[in-house]
Write a protein that holds these residues in place. Structure first.
Motif, PDB file in Angstrom:
ATOM      1  N   SER A 391      -7.565  -0.881  -2.139  1.00  0.00           N
ATOM      2  CA  SER A 391      -8.629  -1.813  -1.802  1.00  0.00           C
ATOM      3  C   SER A 391      -9.795  -1.640  -2.762  1.00  0.00           C
ATOM      4  N   GLU A 392     -10.537  -2.721  -2.931  1.00  0.00           N
ATOM      5  CA  GLU A 392     -11.775  -2.620  -3.679  1.00  0.00           C
ATOM      6  C   GLU A 392     -12.809  -3.328  -2.832  1.00  0.00           C
ATOM      7  N   THR A 393     -13.926  -2.642  -2.572  1.00  0.00           N
ATOM      8  CA  THR A 393     -14.929  -3.206  -1.685  1.00  0.00           C
ATOM      9  C   THR A 393     -15.386  -4.569  -2.192  1.00  0.00           C
ATOM     10  N   GLY A 394     -15.385  -5.546  -1.314  1.00  0.00           N
ATOM     11  CA  GLY A 394     -15.852  -6.877  -1.677  1.00  0.00           C
ATOM     12  C   GLY A 394     -14.801  -7.718  -2.389  1.00  0.00           C
ATOM     13  N   ARG A 395     -13.656  -7.123  -2.752  1.00  0.00           N
ATOM     14  CA  ARG A 395     -12.688  -7.904  -3.518  1.00  0.00           C
ATOM     15  C   ARG A 395     -11.348  -8.099  -2.815  1.00  0.00           C
ATOM     16  N   PHE A 396     -10.704  -7.019  -2.429  1.00  0.00           N
ATOM     17  CA  PHE A 396      -9.379  -7.211  -1.828  1.00  0.00           C
ATOM     18  C   PHE A 396      -8.946  -5.998  -1.016  1.00  0.00           C
ATOM     19  N   THR A 397      -7.948  -6.201  -0.186  1.00  0.00           N
ATOM     20  CA  THR A 397      -7.251  -5.116   0.503  1.00  0.00           C
ATOM     21  C   THR A 397      -5.770  -5.393   0.364  1.00  0.00           C
ATOM     22  N   GLN A 398      -5.004  -4.373   0.068  1.00  0.00           N
ATOM     23  CA  GLN A 398      -3.565  -4.561  -0.034  1.00  0.00           C
ATOM     24  C   GLN A 398      -2.843  -3.435   0.690  1.00  0.00           C
ATOM     25  N   VAL A 399      -1.985  -3.817   1.607  1.00  0.00           N
ATOM     26  CA  VAL A 399      -1.177  -2.828   2.324  1.00  0.00           C
ATOM     27  C   VAL A 399       0.265  -3.020   1.860  1.00  0.00           C
ATOM     28  N   THR A 400       0.869  -1.964   1.347  1.00  0.00           N
ATOM     29  CA  THR A 400       2.244  -2.066   0.858  1.00  0.00           C
ATOM     30  C   THR A 400       3.174  -1.232   1.742  1.00  0.00           C
ATOM     31  N   LEU A 401       4.193  -1.878   2.255  1.00  0.00           N
ATOM     32  CA  LEU A 401       5.173  -1.175   3.083  1.00  0.00           C
ATOM     33  C   LEU A 401       6.457  -1.023   2.285  1.00  0.00           C
ATOM     34  N   GLN A 402       6.932   0.196   2.199  1.00  0.00           N
ATOM     35  CA  GLN A 402       8.208   0.401   1.537  1.00  0.00           C
ATOM     36  C   GLN A 402       9.241   0.693   2.621  1.00  0.00           C
ATOM     37  N   LEU A 403      10.252  -0.160   2.703  1.00  0.00           N
ATOM     38  CA  LEU A 403      11.221  -0.030   3.784  1.00  0.00           C
ATOM     39  C   LEU A 403      12.631   0.109   3.229  1.00  0.00           C
ATOM     40  N   PRO A 404      13.489   0.874   3.903  1.00  0.00           N
ATOM     41  CA  PRO A 404      14.882   0.922   3.474  1.00  0.00           C
ATOM     42  C   PRO A 404      15.561  -0.403   3.823  1.00  0.00           C
ATOM     43  N   LEU A 405      16.646  -0.728   3.148  1.00  0.00           N
ATOM     44  CA  LEU A 405      17.353  -1.980   3.445  1.00  0.00           C
ATOM     45  C   LEU A 405      18.008  -1.928   4.811  1.00  0.00           C
ATOM     46  N   THR A 406      18.426  -0.756   5.166  1.00  0.00           N
ATOM     47  CA  THR A 406      19.128  -0.596   6.429  1.00  0.00           C
ATOM     48  C   THR A 406      18.916   0.819   6.928  1.00  0.00           C
ATOM     49  N   LEU A 407      19.185   1.016   8.215  1.00  0.00           N
ATOM     50  CA  LEU A 407      19.007   2.354   8.759  1.00  0.00           C
ATOM     51  C   LEU A 407      20.336   3.064   8.957  1.00  0.00           C
ATOM     52  N   SER A 408      21.449   2.392   8.639  1.00  0.00           N
ATOM     53  CA  SER A 408      22.711   3.050   8.947  1.00  0.00           C
ATOM     54  C   SER A 408      23.276   3.834   7.768  1.00  0.00           C
ATOM     55  N   VAL A 409      22.843   3.483   6.567  1.00  0.00           N
ATOM     56  CA  VAL A 409      23.239   4.269   5.401  1.00  0.00           C
ATOM     57  C   VAL A 409      21.982   4.510   4.582  1.00  0.00           C
ATOM     58  N   LEU A 410      21.738   5.739   4.192  1.00  0.00           N
ATOM     59  CA  LEU A 410      20.525   6.068   3.445  1.00  0.00           C
ATOM     60  C   LEU A 410      20.891   6.692   2.108  1.00  0.00           C
TER      61      LEU A 410
END
Lengths: 681, 181
Positions: A391-410
């Motif tokens: 984030s930068e005050t007054g400009r933007f906020t960005q939340v990035t989620l990194q997720l696996p494609l599936t939970l059955s094989v890692l």
């Protein structure tokens, strides 16, 4: 239309329509069997309520007329004749036509508006195309079949077993190679040739299994679009409500994920978008004054990166103010003032993830952001994902989620530690290092090393897990894995790393609940199990010392989570209410009838009960009265959610002892949440 | 949690009572025909124990057990039972028994409860034997309270006593559950 609720609604509608149709046909033949009317009435009523929940006004209007017709017959005001039954069947046909069009994402072959108007006047729907139901049935049979999700899960499990077996075969092949070396040369040659052929066969089998695996997983994959349609609506409604001007864009709607993951992702996205609108994007005037375009922009994007999916929510609003967040965290007692001073601006953003930070209203006023971020973090951990903030005050906020494609094989790194083998999900792995004793320094009581210039605490993984650690002598380099979680990094000394591998995730069985440090287990090529580490648990405060299975604070947090019982005979309503409440961190249990609710409320202690009125058997008013009469629930808040909107019904609800009454037509998640929060916080 | 436990004990005392009545009724009938109880007999803490065969799924050699970090010591480890991850548990401390090391004769008795299957580590298994109910006595002299909880009585056989485990009570014991529900 890919909205998940719509899908659930359509499936529910199918059942009610089928039962309406068969009931009506029986009634047509035996007009005297008026006892059938009650069940038909309930079908129509539930359909109406559910249609309202998902905002399908046309279906709700048609079913309303049907309900009126059925009521008339039940009360003896209307004759049970072929004409009325025909009218009712036409209504059911029209609803079937609209839902099937919704499912296929095409406009219905019906002038819905005119049909509704005519239908309300009691005119038999001559607008309906001939025999639409048969046509629909034929079309559906041709190229799709319905499959139970459980069957799909079983299929995925079986393929998992095949992957494990392939690994065992590969391990055996290695053993065969060893044996080959020990044979006298004249026997070794044909043996080696045979082994070569076997290797090829296993390789081919491997390809087939890989392909099968992908196809099977594909069956469970759904595009992001399935949940994003509802989000557009959410942003639109919220921006109107908050008088913000917002341009909402979604990129990567076609990115596919395991449906279990999508289910988990939806409440997170609702949360993040609500935050972006209510705390990120400024009012248009304020934006103009700051030299920004009046119209704020919110971007939801998804893309693949390696074997994971990155989902980002970015807004160009006021951003997060590190200084204000630090100040708020100190005020809330989340950290000490001295500790706050030492934090970089980036580290300060992550204070919003700390439990206890976000509960205060003042925080939202000062820092602008961070409401319920600890809940978001918890949800992300549940689906084995990672979250980063910028984030930068007054400009933007960005939340990035990194997720696996599936939970059955890692994808996992296999390591050994304390004499055991563990799998570390690759999502949490930053890098693998060799560290010499001389590179380790001490800071206070902690040992630290430099990883790419950053001071990183160093622990012994065996020590953290309470396993016997080997004492290394001299300055032999120690194998170290660097783990990341949110903004934090820790380095862990392990015994050795064996390499990367795709691991099939297995549960530990019913004897095990949620076990600290463990996500599950997998079976290695030698047939022995290996445990899969739940990396976020390693980041809990308390460092390297072996800890109790559950810390008192965690126990407290679990205990404090309010429990809500949702009672409704419509699966659409149940799912919707459950996901809204669960998204806010409530523990939700559902019941399908008043009787079911009585049973469940006796077996557990709920802090709040939400009930429908019209249900088969005991209705919501009776349920409320019964609960009020019991010792345990005499003071527990009860909310009635119903499609009955007359004042008389509201009065009855209050008389029965309900605290609040929400009409399904006016039902939106804000109102439900507000009411729930007002009653139990 | 506390209320759950209370209920559990209540049920247990009722079950115990029912069980005693059942055994009393049985011993009355026995005088007529010789009644046998099919049991799996094994060694625990140097003593001979048994339980009814219908709880047992199979008896296997002890495979490699994978230690589970940060759980109760009762759970010695987990192993792969044809694709299902299964716990191996050492119930000897629950019965107040010594824990001699498990040698080559050591076995795992896989038993099936209502909720889960689990593997009980024993020093040796002696197979299925019909035990004469006429020689059964509910009272076992000199047992501590904690042992009584899981022992229904003993068979006085020529070759020595065999204690009958109360598998139902044992499998329902909260100590067996790992982690937070």
């Amino acid at each position: 239309m890919g909205n998940r609720y719509l899908e659930i609604f359509c499936r529910e509608a199918e059942e009610h329509l089928a039962s309406l149709q068969s009931g009506l046909l029986v009634l047509e033949k035996n007009p005297a069997r008026t006892e059938l009317l009650h069940e038909l009435l309930r079908n129509a009523h539930t359909l109406k309520g559910s249609a309202r929940m998902v905002g399908l006004a046309d279906i709700s209007a048609i079913t309303h007329t049907m309900e009126e017709l059925l009521k008339g017959m039940e009360q003896g005001l209307r004759r049970v004749d072929a004409e009325t039954i025909d009218l009712l069947l036409k209504g059911a046909d029209a609803v079937a036509l609209i839902t099937s069009a919704l499912m296929r994402g095409v406009p219905p072959e019906l002038d819905v508006e005119r049909f509704v108007a005519e239908y309300e006047r009691g005119e038999s729907g001559r607008l309906l195309p001939a025999e639409p139901l048969e046509a629909k049935v034929e079309g559906a049979v041709a190229d799709t079949v319905r499959a139970d999700v459980k069957t799909l899960d079983n299929l995925v499990n079986l393929v998992g077993e095949m992957i494990i077996n392939r690994k065992r075969l590969e391990a055996k092949l290695e053993g065969l190679k060893e044996l080959c070396y020990e044979l006298p040369p004249e026997k070794a040659a044909p043996f080696a040739a045979f082994r070569g052929e076997l290797e090829e066969d296993i390789l081919y089998l491997g390809f087939l299994i890989q392909d099968l695996h992908e196809k099977t997983m594909g069956l469970r994959m759904l595009p992001l679009k399935t949940i994003s349609d509802g989000l557009e609506r959410l942003v639109r409604d919220l921006s109107l409500q908050l008088s913000r001007e917002v341009q909402f864009e979604i990129e990567g709607q076609g990115i596919e994920m395991d449906r279990v993951l999508l289910d988990g992702l939806k409440p997170i996205l609702i949360h993040l978008l609500t935050n972006a609108l209510s705390h990120g994007i400024e009012p248009p005037e304020a934006r103009e004054a700051a030299g920004k375009p009046r119209r704020g922009s919110v971007l939801l994007s998804a893309r693949h990166e390696g074997n994971s999916v990155l989902v980002e929510v970015r807004d160009d609003g006021r951003g997060m103010d590190p200084a204000a967040i630090k100040a708020a965290a100190v005020t809330r007692g989340v950290i000490e003032a001295r500790e706050a001073e030492g934090l970089t601006d980036e580290e300060a953003l992550y204070l919003t993830f700390r439990p206890g930070f976000s509960t205060a209203e003042i925080v939202t006023d000062i820092s602008g952001r961070g409401v319920g971020m600890d809940v978001v973090k918890k949800n992300i951990e549940r689906v084995k994902g990672n979250v980063t903030l910028s984030s930068e005050t007054g400009r933007f906020t960005q939340v990035t989620l990194q997720l696996p494609l599936t939970l059955s094989v890692l994808d996992a790194l296999i390591i050994t530690c304390g004499g055991e083998t563990f799998a570390v999900p690759a999502t949490y792995l930053q890098e693998i290092l060799k560290v010499r004793r001389s590179e380790i320094t001490t800071m206070g009581t902690d040992e630290v090393i430099k990883v790419r210039g950053a001071t990183t605490p160093l622990y012994s993984l065996a020590g953290m897990l309470g396993l016997p650690a080997r004492r290394d002598a001299g300055d032999a380099p120690l194998p170290v894995i660097v783990l990341k979680h949110c903004d934090q990094r820790i380095a862990c000394i392990v015994e050795s790393h064996v390499g990367y591998s795709e691991v099939v995730v297995k549960g530990l069985g019913k004897q095990f609940g949620n076990v600290r440090y463990l996500f599950g287990a997998t079976i290695m090529g030698d047939g022995n199990p290996a445990l899969i580490l739940n990396v976020p648990d390693l980041f809990q405060p308390g460092g390297g010392a072996p800890r109790a299975v559950l810390s008192p604070e965690e126990e407290e947090a679990v205990r404090r989570r309010p429990k809500v019982l949702v009672v409704d005979d419509s699966i659409t309503t149940r799912t919707m209410e459950q996901s809204i409440l669960a998204g806010q961190g409530y523990h939700v249990v559902t019941a399908v009838s008043g009787e079911d609710a009585m049973e469940k409320s006796a077996a557990d202690r709920f802090d709040l009960i939400i009930s429908d009125v019209e249900m088969p058997g005991m209705n919501g008013f009776e349920l409320t009265r019964l609960l009020r009469a019991s010792e345990t629930y005499q003071d527990t808040p009860i909310i009635i959610v119903s499609s009955l909107s007359r004042d008389e019904d509201k009065r009855q609800a209050i008389q029965a002892g309900a605290q609040a009454y929400i009409v399904k037509g006016a039902f939106d998640q804000g109102l439900l949440l507000e009411t729930v929060q007002m009653l139990i916080g | 949690m506390a209320t759950g436990n209370d209920n559990g004990y209540d049920i247990r005392s009722i079950l115990n009572q029912m069980r005693e009545e059942y055994w009393e009724a049985l011993s009355e009938e026995e005088s007529e025909a010789k009644q046998m109880l099919e049991c799996l007999v094994f060694t625990l803490g140097g003593e001979r124990y048994a339980f009814e065969t219908h709880f047992a799924c199979e008896v296997i050699r002890i495979p490699k057990l994978i230690r589970v970090p940060a759980v109760q010591s009762l759970v010695t480890g987990i192993f792969n039972l044809r694709g299902d991850i299964t716990a191996a548990i050492d119930i000897r401390p629950m019965l107040g028994l010594a824990q001699p090391e498990l040698g080559p004769a050591g076995r795992i008795l896989v038993v099936r409860g209502d909720l889960f299957s689990t593997g009980i580590l024993v020093e040796a298994a002696h197979g299925v034997q019909p035990l004469d109910l006429e020689r059964f006595e509910t009272a076992v002299a000199g047992l501590s309270a904690e042992r009584k909880q899981f022992i229904r009585g003993h068979f006085n056989l020529e070759e020595g006593a065999v204690l009958l485990l109360d598998m139902e009570a044992l499998l329902a014991a909260p100590e067996l559950l790992v982690g937070e529900a």
